[in-house]
Design a protein around this motif. Sequence first.
Motif: not given
Length: 83
Positions: A29-38, A61-68, A72-78
């Motif tokens: 959720s924090r990552f999404l906030e930062l992305e939106s602000t950016f 690799k673990p961070a990349s896999q977590w982000l992926l 994927l779990s959020a689905g397509i939102n746009r």
Amino acid sequence: MTEAQLTATQIPVNDLISMLTAIGNRDYSRFLELESTFVSQHGEEVWQEVFNFRVLPVLDKPASQWLLGQWLSAGINRIKKIA
């Protein structure tokens, strides 16, 4: 060099550290906030340049896999129309 590439080289390092911290803390959720602000501050093309060529390559690799997994779990939102 495109305008997005040139602008991406001028992004403050603290902006990138905040994103990496959110990923490292597994705080999507924090990552999404930062992305939106950016994106609101610099635009989507600059976000793509910074994220794809500066943030993603430094993730372990673990961070990349977590982000992926989060994407994927959020689905397509746009869907962006590509001409």
